[in-house]
Scaffold this motif. Structure first.
Motif: not given
Length: 335
Positions: A189, A192, A231-232, A234-238, A258
């Motif tokens: 993570t 990325r 994170e959002t 929805e669980g997306e790490a930003v 990101n």
């Protein structure tokens, strides 16, 4: 007082060096043999740890990365990519007398300086960690010096009273967007997000994936820090920070984001919640290593940090100084 012998440590002596790092007031994770070896292997550079001995006892020293430039110039530096400081350390003197501590510092650093000058380096650059204040054994002997800065966020203070209006707005935006934070030690993570940030600038990340894989392994095995993410829902790490534990502090070593989520305030949320988390665990301050980056200073000033100086010294040979001038001239002409 008996004299100081300076020599390169062999790997079997690295544990003894790490004890100096642990006990020295200005010792940091960046001085430890494990950190240095990860940097050495990831960047394919030579590592030397020089030790200062009195009657066979290790009382100080300095790690150096050494590289040859085109087989002509031999350069030594105590730092490397994403390691802002390291440099000389000395064993803490138990005396309460300032004069005694100064004497001890100079009695160790002077032989170290003399030894380094005899190693045939064309350039030597040492960056001391915050808290190491007496660099006079170098500056009194013709070395150039410079001052750098880091930011300390006092965890004993009330963060809400210290927030700027802009940071408050970012926190509100992040909350309304449903962002949340948590600790999550996942190298994939982090790398990325780091790659996304550097791809936006069309440049390669400063350290290879291997470095971060080994670092996360070290974090798990030694409990020396953690990754904190925004994170959002929805669980997306930003966005993410890699935090490393120091003496009474946490070092916010590196951050990544990101770029597509920059407007949602994920960084402000990270810092705010980290502040509360570390305070609850009785850390005294956060060391935010970004005070030398103009584009980031305005952001972190929104948390009312204290500006902390640290120092570097360097000594260049005549041919290294000439090579630098020629390099700059050539690149100006190319541009």
């Amino acid at each position: 007082m008996d004299g100081i012998e300076v020599r390169e440590l062999v790997p079997s002596e690295y544990k003894e060096w790490d004890l100096i790092v642990e006990k020295a007031k200005s010792g940091t994770l960046f001085h430890t043999s494990e950190w240095l070896e990860i940097c050495r292997d990831a960047l394919s550079i030579d590592l030397k740890i020089y030790g200062c001995f009195r009657n066979g006892e290790l009382v100080g020293g300095c790690p150096l990365f050494v590289k040859n430039i085109k087989g002509i110039l031999k350069v030594a530096t105590s730092t490397c990519r994403m390691t802002s400081y390291s440099g000389p350390l000395i064993k803490e003197n138990a005396s309460s007398r300032a004069s005694k501590r100064v004497q001890e510092t100079h009695e160790i650093l002077n032989p170290l300086r003399e030894f380094l000058c005899k190693q045939g380096f064309d350039s030597i650059h040492l960056t001391f960690s915050p808290g190491f204040e007496d660099i006079r054994p170098f500056t009194w002997n013709g070395w150039d010096s410079a001052v750098h800065y880091t930011h300390y966020l006092n965890l004993q203070e009330n963060i809400d009273r210290n927030l700027s209006g802009e940071r408050r707005m970012e926190l509100k935006t992040a909350t309304e967007a449903g962002l949340r934070t948590r600790a999550w030690n996942d190298p994939e993570t982090y790398y990325r997000l780091l790659s996304l940030a550097y791809d936006k600038q069309n440049i390669e990340p400063p350290l290879p994936r291997e470095f971060f894989e080994r670092l996360f392994k070290l974090i798990r095995e030694k409990n020396i820090g953690y990754m904190f993410v925004s994170e959002t829902s929805e669980g997306e790490a930003v966005a993410a920070h890699l935090n490393l534990y120091g003496k009474k502090c946490a070092v916010i070593w590196t951050s990544t984001l990101n770029p597509d989520f920059d407007s949602l305030g994920p960084y402000a949320l990270l810092y705010y919640n980290e502040f509360l988390d570390l305070k609850s665990r009785d850390f005294k301050f956060m060391n935010v290593m970004a005070a030398n980056v103009p584009t980031f200073v305005d952001f972190i000033m929104g948390f009312s940090p204290e500006l902390i100086p640290y120092y570097s010294v360097n000594l260049d040979s005549k041919r290294y100084s000439i090579a630098k001038i020629l390099y700059k001239t050539t690149h100006k002409e190319t541009y």
